[in-house]
Design a protein around this motif. Structure first.
Motif, PDB file in Angstrom:
ATOM      1  N   HIS A 173      30.925  32.068  40.179  1.00 28.40           N
ATOM      2  CA  HIS A 173      31.043  30.759  39.528  1.00 28.40           C
ATOM      3  C   HIS A 173      29.671  30.117  39.296  1.00 28.40           C
ATOM      4  O   HIS A 173      29.448  29.482  38.261  1.00 28.40           O
ATOM      5  CB  HIS A 173      31.979  29.849  40.324  1.00 28.40           C
ATOM      6  CG  HIS A 173      33.384  30.368  40.351  1.00 28.40           C
ATOM      7  ND1 HIS A 173      34.238  30.240  39.279  1.00 28.40           N
ATOM      8  CD2 HIS A 173      34.075  31.042  41.306  1.00 28.40           C
ATOM      9  CE1 HIS A 173      35.399  30.807  39.575  1.00 28.40           C
ATOM     10  NE2 HIS A 173      35.323  31.304  40.797  1.00 28.40           N
ATOM     11  N   ILE A 222      38.909  35.884  35.736  1.00 25.96           N
ATOM     12  CA  ILE A 222      38.144  36.947  36.402  1.00 25.96           C
ATOM     13  C   ILE A 222      38.416  36.897  37.900  1.00 25.96           C
ATOM     14  O   ILE A 222      38.673  37.922  38.536  1.00 25.96           O
ATOM     15  CB  ILE A 222      36.632  36.781  36.130  1.00 25.96           C
ATOM     16  CG1 ILE A 222      36.320  37.033  34.657  1.00 25.96           C
ATOM     17  CG2 ILE A 222      35.813  37.708  37.029  1.00 25.96           C
ATOM     18  CD1 ILE A 222      34.916  36.608  34.241  1.00 25.96           C
ATOM     19  N   ILE A 282      27.866  31.980  36.297  1.00 27.91           N
ATOM     20  CA  ILE A 282      28.481  31.644  35.002  1.00 27.91           C
ATOM     21  C   ILE A 282      28.164  30.192  34.636  1.00 27.91           C
ATOM     22  O   ILE A 282      27.793  29.896  33.502  1.00 27.91           O
ATOM     23  CB  ILE A 282      29.995  31.927  35.017  1.00 27.91           C
ATOM     24  CG1 ILE A 282      30.237  33.437  35.089  1.00 27.91           C
ATOM     25  CG2 ILE A 282      30.667  31.314  33.787  1.00 27.91           C
ATOM     26  CD1 ILE A 282      31.692  33.845  35.285  1.00 27.91           C
ATOM     27  N   GLY A 331      32.751  40.993  37.924  1.00 27.05           N
ATOM     28  CA  GLY A 331      33.226  39.783  37.261  1.00 27.05           C
ATOM     29  C   GLY A 331      32.256  39.280  36.206  1.00 27.05           C
ATOM     30  O   GLY A 331      32.661  38.876  35.106  1.00 27.05           O
ATOM     31  N   LEU A 332      30.972  39.296  36.522  1.00 24.68           N
ATOM     32  CA  LEU A 332      29.966  38.856  35.544  1.00 24.68           C
ATOM     33  C   LEU A 332      29.935  39.779  34.338  1.00 24.68           C
ATOM     34  O   LEU A 332      29.750  39.325  33.208  1.00 24.68           O
ATOM     35  CB  LEU A 332      28.593  38.754  36.216  1.00 24.68           C
ATOM     36  CG  LEU A 332      28.485  37.668  37.283  1.00 24.68           C
ATOM     37  CD1 LEU A 332      27.169  37.780  38.039  1.00 24.68           C
ATOM     38  CD2 LEU A 332      28.663  36.279  36.681  1.00 24.68           C
ATOM     39  N   GLY A 347      33.889  38.029  27.523  1.00 23.29           N
ATOM     40  CA  GLY A 347      34.007  36.580  27.391  1.00 23.29           C
ATOM     41  C   GLY A 347      35.107  35.998  28.260  1.00 23.29           C
ATOM     42  O   GLY A 347      35.577  34.884  28.012  1.00 23.29           O
ATOM     43  N   ASN A 348      35.519  36.743  29.277  1.00 17.54           N
ATOM     44  CA  ASN A 348      36.600  36.286  30.152  1.00 17.54           C
ATOM     45  C   ASN A 348      36.188  35.027  30.908  1.00 17.54           C
ATOM     46  O   ASN A 348      35.034  34.858  31.282  1.00 17.54           O
ATOM     47  CB  ASN A 348      36.981  37.379  31.144  1.00 17.54           C
ATOM     48  CG  ASN A 348      37.491  38.638  30.474  1.00 17.54           C
ATOM     49  OD1 ASN A 348      37.278  38.860  29.275  1.00 17.54           O
ATOM     50  ND2 ASN A 348      38.142  39.475  31.230  1.00 17.54           N
ATOM     51  N   GLU A 349      37.160  34.163  31.121  1.00 11.84           N
ATOM     52  CA  GLU A 349      36.935  32.906  31.829  1.00 11.84           C
ATOM     53  C   GLU A 349      36.835  33.161  33.339  1.00 11.84           C
ATOM     54  O   GLU A 349      37.513  34.043  33.867  1.00 11.84           O
ATOM     55  CB  GLU A 349      38.074  31.936  31.550  1.00 11.84           C
ATOM     56  CG  GLU A 349      38.108  31.442  30.114  1.00 11.84           C
ATOM     57  CD  GLU A 349      36.855  30.663  29.733  1.00 11.84           C
ATOM     58  OE1 GLU A 349      36.387  29.850  30.569  1.00 11.84           O
ATOM     59  OE2 GLU A 349      36.349  30.881  28.624  1.00 11.84           O
ATOM     60  N   PRO A 350      36.021  32.376  34.037  1.00  9.92           N
ATOM     61  CA  PRO A 350      35.816  32.579  35.473  1.00  9.92           C
ATOM     62  C   PRO A 350      37.109  32.599  36.297  1.00  9.92           C
ATOM     63  O   PRO A 350      37.253  33.436  37.188  1.00  9.92           O
ATOM     64  CB  PRO A 350      34.935  31.395  35.890  1.00  9.92           C
ATOM     65  CG  PRO A 350      34.262  30.960  34.641  1.00  9.92           C
ATOM     66  CD  PRO A 350      35.201  31.283  33.512  1.00  9.92           C
ATOM     67  N   GLN A 365      32.559  41.340  33.153  1.00  8.32           N
ATOM     68  CA  GLN A 365      33.732  40.934  32.359  1.00  8.32           C
ATOM     69  C   GLN A 365      33.424  39.686  31.543  1.00  8.32           C
ATOM     70  O   GLN A 365      33.866  39.557  30.398  1.00  8.32           O
ATOM     71  CB  GLN A 365      34.928  40.647  33.270  1.00  8.32           C
ATOM     72  CG  GLN A 365      35.529  41.867  33.921  1.00  8.32           C
ATOM     73  CD  GLN A 365      36.644  41.481  34.879  1.00  8.32           C
ATOM     74  OE1 GLN A 365      37.414  40.555  34.620  1.00  8.32           O
ATOM     75  NE2 GLN A 365      36.724  42.175  35.994  1.00  8.32           N
ATOM     76  N   HIS A 366      32.671  38.790  32.124  1.00  8.46           N
ATOM     77  CA  HIS A 366      32.314  37.561  31.423  1.00  8.46           C
ATOM     78  C   HIS A 366      31.349  37.853  30.270  1.00  8.46           C
ATOM     79  O   HIS A 366      31.547  37.362  29.154  1.00  8.46           O
ATOM     80  CB  HIS A 366      31.697  36.558  32.398  1.00  8.46           C
ATOM     81  CG  HIS A 366      31.272  35.288  31.762  1.00  8.46           C
ATOM     82  ND1 HIS A 366      32.177  34.332  31.338  1.00  8.46           N
ATOM     83  CD2 HIS A 366      30.045  34.810  31.442  1.00  8.46           C
ATOM     84  CE1 HIS A 366      31.514  33.319  30.794  1.00  8.46           C
ATOM     85  NE2 HIS A 366      30.224  33.589  30.840  1.00  8.46           N
TER      86      HIS A 366
END
Length: 174
Positions: free
Chosen positions: A80, A57, A83, A43-44, A51-54, A46-47
């Motif tokens: 969370h 994700i 981020i 997930g991190l 730039g994906n939002e939490p 992807q962020h």
């Protein structure tokens, strides 16, 4: 070759380390927290990269195969929390880097976030466990020697974030 050579005494050969008798790779029993770290790392990434939002994700990750085996509470806290505190985590990490943060692989960057976040917010997890788990994440998902870099940075950060614990560790090198 999947087995050690047959010993001269005629006993059956033992499977090579990490393999079953038929040559298949042994399945490792990963803890729910280890799995949570793996999903948080994805997930991190992807962020950091997309730039994906939490929340997006999180929805995507919870549908991935094997997520039900992860500690979802720890996953939520890592994803969370890292981020939300990205700027603060980067401020802790940057002084220990020998290059610009933008030159760090997103995998190693995310692993360092996980380690720094756990050092600060998961005191129930011993600092050496955090360090080892992060090294293993970097070995499994990062570049060839990325784990060495993660080790150096988090080992440098541990005394600052866990001074009592690291100071009392007789195995810690000064």
């Amino acid at each position: 070759m999947t087995q050690d050579p047959t010993p001269e005494d005629g006993r059956p050969a033992k499977p090579a380390r990490g393999l079953t008798a038929d040559g298949a790779r042994k399945a490792s029993a990963k803890s729910a927290r280890t799995r949570a770290r793996e999903f948080a790392l994805q997930g991190l990434y992807q962020h950091l990269v997309g730039g994906n939002e939490p929340d997006a994700i999180d929805r995507f990750t919870r549908d991935l195969a094997g997520f039900h085996k992860a500690d979802s509470v720890h996953y939520d806290a890592l994803l969370h929390g890292a981020i939300r505190e990205a700027a603060e985590l980067d401020a802790l990490i940057v002084p220990l880097l020998d290059r610009k943060l933008q030159e760090i692989s997103p995998i190693e960057h995310a692993v360092m976030w996980i380690g720094a976040w756990e050092f600060q917010h998961a005191p129930e997890v011993p600092w050496r466990v955090v360090l080892n788990e992060c090294i293993e994440l970097a070995k499994e998902f990062g570049g060839t020697d990325g784990y060495k870099y993660v080790n150096a940075v988090l080992n440098g950060l541990a005394p600052r974030l866990r001074p009592l614990e690291t100071g009392a560790d007789p195995g810690r090198k000064a």
